[in-house]
Design an enzyme around this catalytic site. Sequence first.
Site, short mmCIF file in Angstrom:
data_model
loop_
_atom_site.label_atom_id
_atom_site.label_comp_id
_atom_site.label_asym_id
_atom_site.label_seq_id
_atom_site.Cartn_x
_atom_site.Cartn_y
_atom_site.Cartn_z
N MET A 155 90.19 1.05 -28.69
CA MET A 155 91.28 1.86 -28.12
C MET A 155 91.14 2.62 -26.95
O MET A 155 91.67 3.70 -26.65
CB MET A 155 92.06 2.57 -29.26
CG MET A 155 93.64 2.61 -29.61
SD MET A 155 94.46 1.17 -28.79
CE MET A 155 95.57 1.04 -30.04
N GLY A 156 90.50 1.92 -25.82
CA GLY A 156 90.15 2.60 -24.70
C GLY A 156 91.51 2.44 -23.99
O GLY A 156 92.54 2.24 -24.43
N ILE A 158 92.23 0.06 -21.46
CA ILE A 158 92.82 -1.23 -21.85
C ILE A 158 93.46 -1.52 -23.33
O ILE A 158 94.64 -2.04 -23.35
CB ILE A 158 91.81 -2.39 -21.75
CG1 ILE A 158 91.16 -2.16 -19.95
CG2 ILE A 158 92.53 -3.74 -21.69
CD1 ILE A 158 90.26 -3.04 -19.85
N ARG A 238 84.24 -8.52 -23.63
CA ARG A 238 82.84 -9.11 -23.27
C ARG A 238 82.42 -10.17 -24.41
O ARG A 238 82.88 -10.03 -25.35
CB ARG A 238 81.87 -8.26 -23.00
CG ARG A 238 81.94 -7.28 -21.97
CD ARG A 238 81.52 -8.07 -20.46
NE ARG A 238 81.64 -7.12 -19.39
CZ ARG A 238 82.64 -6.86 -18.54
NH1 ARG A 238 83.81 -7.49 -18.95
NH2 ARG A 238 82.48 -6.24 -17.73
N GLU A 267 78.47 -17.19 -20.20
CA GLU A 267 79.52 -17.09 -19.24
C GLU A 267 78.76 -17.57 -17.84
O GLU A 267 77.79 -16.91 -17.71
CB GLU A 267 80.08 -15.91 -19.03
CG GLU A 267 81.70 -15.95 -18.80
CD GLU A 267 82.36 -14.39 -18.95
OE1 GLU A 267 82.35 -13.68 -18.01
OE2 GLU A 267 82.65 -14.15 -20.08
N HIS A 286 87.52 -15.67 -17.36
CA HIS A 286 87.14 -14.22 -17.24
C HIS A 286 88.09 -13.88 -16.00
O HIS A 286 87.52 -13.54 -14.75
CB HIS A 286 85.80 -14.10 -16.94
CG HIS A 286 85.47 -12.55 -16.96
ND1 HIS A 286 84.18 -12.18 -17.29
CD2 HIS A 286 86.16 -11.42 -16.90
CE1 HIS A 286 84.02 -10.97 -17.52
NE2 HIS A 286 85.29 -10.17 -17.27
C1 GLV Z 1 85.90 -6.90 -15.94
O1 GLV Z 1 85.64 -7.73 -16.91
C2 GLV Z 1 85.38 -5.60 -15.63
O2 GLV Z 1 84.58 -5.03 -16.39
O3 GLV Z 1 86.00 -5.01 -14.65
#
Ligand code: GLV
Length: 333
Positions: A155-156, A158, A238, A267, A286
């Site tokens: 829950m940061g 984003i 990630r 990736e 991504h």
């Molecule tokens: C993108 O994935 C970021 O970490 O900025």
Amino acid sequence: MIDPLVILTHPLPQEWIVTLEGHVRLVVGTEGFPGVSPELLEYLPEAEGILSLLTARMDGRLLDLAPKLRVVSNMAVGVDNIDIPYCTVRGIPVGHTPSVLTDATADLTMAILLSAARRLPESARDAREGRWGIWSPTGWLGADLRGATLGIVGMGKIGRAVATRAYGFGLRLVYADPAQYPELDAAYSALRIPFDELLQTSDFVSLHCPLNESTRGLMDASALKMMKPSAILINAARGPVVDSVALVHALTEGWISAAALDVTDPEPLPATHPLFELENCLIVPHIGSATIGARRRMAEIACENLLAGLAGERLPHCFNPDCDDNKSGLPSR
Ligand code: GLV
């Protein structure tokens, strides 16, 4: 006085890095190279700064080649491509770009969640390829959002931005995080619960934790097996947070119903990867922060961090402020 040498690991649009002009000597790596391109190595001994993309892996061995290095500025919020403990011990501040990509990434999360829930890739492809018959009451049925449970892992900033959006869609919110967010709980009826319980009870599980040693492989076979067979997994964090091999099993053997991935491991994901063969796996390359505004601000902040580091000042967005403890000649905090 001669301007400090800075390595820019990959080209960026000139207008995004205009503030560097007249302050640094720039050497720029190769477009599309999946790391620090070899021609940059000879510049490392003189480099005082590095402005890196998240694809440029920088471990202690590489950074050892740069004894004059005074700042690493990553154009990303995540810094898992950089050996942070090494930088901290050497007193090298590492800059990153939080906040400016929060909305873009949360928007993309909702976009892929909705796309997977409502089967947009399959239905759009079927329409284009002539499989659009008369309106069918049972065609392309997807998952309901209102009343369903969204489990947010991490829950940061984003994660919280996803929560505010999801609330608007009528999703019930649960989250797993080391911290409690009372304001969020009050405003959006969010509930902090243990990780296992989140997996067992969520209809959508959305990952927003950083990649580190405790989250690598977090979604392994046993975690995926805990999810509901009807659940959808969303990863815009990630790639290595999810075990790709286990995910193929989960999607082919019905442990979960679908996945929507903005990030993968590896990736880029090779076009021949089994995940690409699965109808119930939506993969985008991504693009979480890929809006014009967010990417430009990320580059601008990366330049601000870089210039502050070169000037011996505290970075506006420093990931490892404790590096100051190992630095000599800086004003104390
Ligand atoms: C993108 O994935 C970021 O970490 O900025």
